[in-house]
Design a protein around this motif. Structure first.
Motif, PDB file in Angstrom:
ATOM      1  N   GLY A 184       0.776  -1.234   0.000  1.00 48.12           N
ATOM      2  CA  GLY A 184       0.000   0.000   0.000  1.00 48.12           C
ATOM      3  C   GLY A 184       0.804   1.278   0.000  1.00 48.12           C
ATOM      4  N   TRP A 185       2.094   1.200   0.321  1.00 44.12           N
ATOM      5  CA  TRP A 185       2.896   2.409   0.440  1.00 44.12           C
ATOM      6  C   TRP A 185       3.122   3.085  -0.909  1.00 44.12           C
ATOM      7  CZ3 TRP A 185       6.174   4.011   4.887  1.00 44.12           C
ATOM      8  CH2 TRP A 185       5.750   3.397   6.084  1.00 44.12           C
ATOM      9  N   SER A 186       3.459   2.314  -1.914  1.00 44.68           N
ATOM     10  CA  SER A 186       3.686   2.895  -3.237  1.00 44.68           C
ATOM     11  C   SER A 186       2.404   3.519  -3.778  1.00 44.68           C
ATOM     12  CB  SER A 186       4.211   1.837  -4.206  1.00 44.68           C
ATOM     13  OG  SER A 186       4.415   2.390  -5.494  1.00 44.68           O
ATOM     14  N   ALA A 187       1.281   2.839  -3.588  1.00 42.67           N
ATOM     15  CA  ALA A 187       0.004   3.368  -4.067  1.00 42.67           C
ATOM     16  C   ALA A 187      -0.351   4.663  -3.356  1.00 42.67           C
ATOM     17  CB  ALA A 187      -1.096   2.335  -3.861  1.00 42.67           C
ATOM     18  N   ALA A 188      -0.070   4.726  -2.064  1.00 39.92           N
ATOM     19  CA  ALA A 188      -0.320   5.961  -1.312  1.00 39.92           C
ATOM     20  C   ALA A 188       0.576   7.086  -1.821  1.00 39.92           C
ATOM     21  CB  ALA A 188      -0.095   5.733   0.178  1.00 39.92           C
ATOM     22  N   SER A 232       3.412  -7.289  -7.389  1.00 42.62           N
ATOM     23  CA  SER A 232       3.746  -6.120  -8.195  1.00 42.62           C
ATOM     24  C   SER A 232       2.511  -5.388  -8.689  1.00 42.62           C
ATOM     25  CB  SER A 232       4.611  -6.524  -9.389  1.00 42.62           C
ATOM     26  OG  SER A 232       3.977  -7.538 -10.147  1.00 42.62           O
ATOM     27  N   ASP A 233       1.422  -6.107  -8.943  1.00 39.38           N
ATOM     28  CA  ASP A 233       0.210  -5.492  -9.484  1.00 39.38           C
ATOM     29  C   ASP A 233      -0.851  -5.219  -8.429  1.00 39.38           C
ATOM     30  OD1 ASP A 233       1.221  -5.466 -12.053  1.00 39.38           O
ATOM     31  OD2 ASP A 233       0.419  -7.429 -12.546  1.00 39.38           O
ATOM     32  N   GLY A 234      -0.738  -5.813  -7.243  1.00 42.88           N
ATOM     33  CA  GLY A 234      -1.732  -5.677  -6.189  1.00 42.88           C
ATOM     34  C   GLY A 234      -1.927  -7.011  -5.507  1.00 42.88           C
ATOM     35  N   LEU A 235      -2.194  -7.002  -4.202  1.00 40.82           N
ATOM     36  CA  LEU A 235      -2.285  -8.242  -3.436  1.00 40.82           C
ATOM     37  C   LEU A 235      -3.374  -9.170  -3.969  1.00 40.82           C
ATOM     38  CD1 LEU A 235      -1.506 -10.036  -1.050  1.00 40.82           C
ATOM     39  CD2 LEU A 235      -3.090  -8.701   0.371  1.00 40.82           C
ATOM     40  N   VAL A 236      -4.581  -8.653  -4.149  1.00 39.34           N
ATOM     41  CA  VAL A 236      -5.676  -9.511  -4.623  1.00 39.34           C
ATOM     42  C   VAL A 236      -5.386 -10.029  -6.025  1.00 39.34           C
ATOM     43  CG1 VAL A 236      -8.118  -9.543  -5.283  1.00 39.34           C
ATOM     44  CG2 VAL A 236      -7.423  -8.481  -3.129  1.00 39.34           C
ATOM     45  N   GLY A 286      -3.101  -2.014  -4.163  1.00 38.45           N
ATOM     46  CA  GLY A 286      -1.970  -1.197  -4.594  1.00 38.45           C
ATOM     47  C   GLY A 286      -0.799  -2.030  -5.072  1.00 38.45           C
ATOM     48  N   GLY A 287      -0.144  -1.587  -6.132  1.00 34.61           N
ATOM     49  CA  GLY A 287       0.991  -2.319  -6.677  1.00 34.61           C
ATOM     50  C   GLY A 287       2.314  -1.617  -6.440  1.00 34.61           C
ATOM     51  N   GLU A 288       3.369  -2.240  -6.941  1.00 31.47           N
ATOM     52  CA  GLU A 288       4.732  -1.708  -6.981  1.00 31.47           C
ATOM     53  C   GLU A 288       5.432  -1.581  -5.633  1.00 31.47           C
ATOM     54  OE1 GLU A 288       4.668   1.874  -9.450  1.00 31.47           O
ATOM     55  OE2 GLU A 288       5.161   0.615 -11.152  1.00 31.47           O
ATOM     56  N   ARG A 339     -10.509  -1.732  -8.472  1.00 40.36           N
ATOM     57  CA  ARG A 339     -10.149  -3.024  -9.108  1.00 40.36           C
ATOM     58  C   ARG A 339      -9.199  -3.773  -8.202  1.00 40.36           C
ATOM     59  NH1 ARG A 339      -7.849   1.035 -12.257  1.00 40.36           N
ATOM     60  NH2 ARG A 339      -9.485   0.787 -13.808  1.00 40.36           N
ATOM     61  N   ALA A 340      -8.930  -5.028  -8.557  1.00 38.93           N
ATOM     62  CA  ALA A 340      -8.079  -5.880  -7.727  1.00 38.93           C
ATOM     63  C   ALA A 340      -6.606  -5.481  -7.804  1.00 38.93           C
ATOM     64  CB  ALA A 340      -8.244  -7.346  -8.164  1.00 38.93           C
ATOM     65  N   GLY A 341      -6.230  -4.741  -8.820  1.00 38.61           N
ATOM     66  CA  GLY A 341      -4.839  -4.347  -8.976  1.00 38.61           C
ATOM     67  C   GLY A 341      -4.628  -3.725 -10.343  1.00 38.61           C
ATOM     68  N   HIS A 342      -3.377  -3.505 -10.701  1.00 39.29           N
ATOM     69  CA  HIS A 342      -3.057  -2.882 -11.971  1.00 39.29           C
ATOM     70  C   HIS A 342      -3.461  -3.788 -13.127  1.00 39.29           C
ATOM     71  CE1 HIS A 342      -0.943  -0.479 -14.936  1.00 39.29           C
ATOM     72  NE2 HIS A 342      -0.304  -1.566 -15.347  1.00 39.29           N
ATOM     73  N   VAL A 343      -4.056  -3.181 -14.162  1.00 38.86           N
ATOM     74  CA  VAL A 343      -4.489  -3.922 -15.349  1.00 38.86           C
ATOM     75  C   VAL A 343      -3.658  -3.449 -16.524  1.00 38.86           C
ATOM     76  CG1 VAL A 343      -6.399  -4.465 -16.886  1.00 38.86           C
ATOM     77  CG2 VAL A 343      -6.829  -4.127 -14.451  1.00 38.86           C
TER      78      VAL A 343
END
Length: 346
Positions: A184-188, A232-236, A286-288, A339-343
């Motif tokens: 979640g840190w990168s997404a924040a 890398s794309d999101g936990l879910v 959140g990814g990355e 969404r569940a993560g980066h698409v």
């Protein structure tokens, strides 16, 4: 009589790639690239030679495109080098291996300052140095005039050290799900930058330079991890890949996730409060951050840095991800995640 057209446009900076030339750029970049302990032949020949004591080589590639994966007005050249290396080093760690060398492909406009490329090289070198890895080769080309700008392709080589590779397909019902690293840190940080701010510094720095737990990958393999992947794309989203490849359900425990990822009063909560969002949205989608997600036998002794955040269940109707026993889509909706993560290509 018309005057000859100047070979170098007057608008080019004095140290631009066009002025310095391909081999001048390569020389400057290599001067900052460090030395790979496993390299028998490093940069300078037609190809590098990297020792593989294990007899097998782990290989992974990531491509970073300016405007999609990084922005030069948000991140320094060194930041971008760190980020490009981290994306690959985390993938190698997720196989239970350690990175030995990198190969880098670069496409950039001819007016790109060579000082910027030197900064990228320094970032790559600094991220790899603790593992004894370094850039051992690559290629540079001019990007098309109408392109988005810089494209950076990094290929990492890794050594399993005698271990079996830990794949995504080994999770089994009854096992535990564990996390190493932060989410979640990168997404924040991205949310902050998109609004034109640069603080809290901690989350912005996390977006610019992820901090993957590289050592946790080989440690998990040694502890008997049955499946593992880089988030890398999101936990879910990434847990979904692991669940489908293994034919199981990954059931994430929201309370355990909150305890592992959210401090009582931490940067994620501060940013979330300021922006009016639920920080669990970043944790789940959140990814990355490049945390590592793995499954272990129920009685495994988890290495330092690993925390249990869920359980592996029988698939029922179909494999997938659940959060607190509910479909992940419901949990994502509850916290306001789109969404569940980066698409990719989305």
């Amino acid at each position: 009589m018309s005057r000859p057209r100047p070979l170098v446009p007057r608008s080019d900076p004095a140290d631009s790639v066009r002025v310095v030339g391909e081999f001048g750029v390569i020389a400057r970049v290599l001067a900052r690239s460090g030395t790979a302990a496993a390299a028998e032949v490093g940069p300078g020949d037609d190809a590098a030679v990297v020792r593989a004591a294990d007899g097998r080589v782990v290989v992974t590639t990531d491509v970073l495109v300016e405007g999609r994966h990084f922005r030069r007005d948000w991140s320094s050249a060194e930041d971008i080098g760190h980020k490009a290396a981290a994306a690959n080093l985390a993938d190698v760690a997720a196989m239970g291996a350690t990175t030995t060398a990198l190969v880098v492909g670069l496409a950039c406009p001819p007016d790109t300052p060579t000082s910027w490329l030197e900064g990228v090289a320094s970032g790559l070198a600094d991220e790899c140095a603790p593992m004894g890895a370094a850039v051992v080769g690559g290629d540079t080309v001019a990007s098309a005039p109408d392109s988005a700008g810089v494209v950076l392709s990094v290929t990492a080589l890794g050594d399993l050290g005698g271990r079996a590779p830990v794949r995504r397909s080994g999770a089994r019902a009854g096992q535990i799900v564990a996390l190493a690293g932060r989410l979640g840190w990168s997404a924040a940080g991205l949310a902050v930058l998109r609004r034109g701010f640069s603080s809290p510094v901690a989350v912005v720095a996390a977006h610019r330079r992820p901090s993957p737990p590289y050592a946790a990958g080989p440690a998990a393999a040694d502890a008997g991890a049955s499946a593992m992947c880089d988030v890398s794309d999101g936990l879910v989203a990434d847990a979904g890949h692991l669940a489908r490849d293994s034919g199981v359900v990954i059931d994430l425990d929201p309370a355990a996730l909150a305890a592992a990822c959210l401090e009582p009063v931490g940067p994620l909560q501060q940013v979330a409060s300021a922006l009016g969002v639920d920080p669990m949205a970043w944790v789940l989608s959140g990814g990355e951050d490049h945390a590592l997600l793995a499954t272990f036998p129920p009685k495994a002794v988890l290495p330092h840095g690993w925390t249990v955040i869920g359980a592996v269940r029988a698939p029922g109707r179909e494999p997938g991800v659940r959060v607190g026993g509910r479909p992940a889509a419901e949990a994502l909706h509850d916290v306001g995640a789109e969404r569940a993560g980066h698409v990719h290509f989305g």
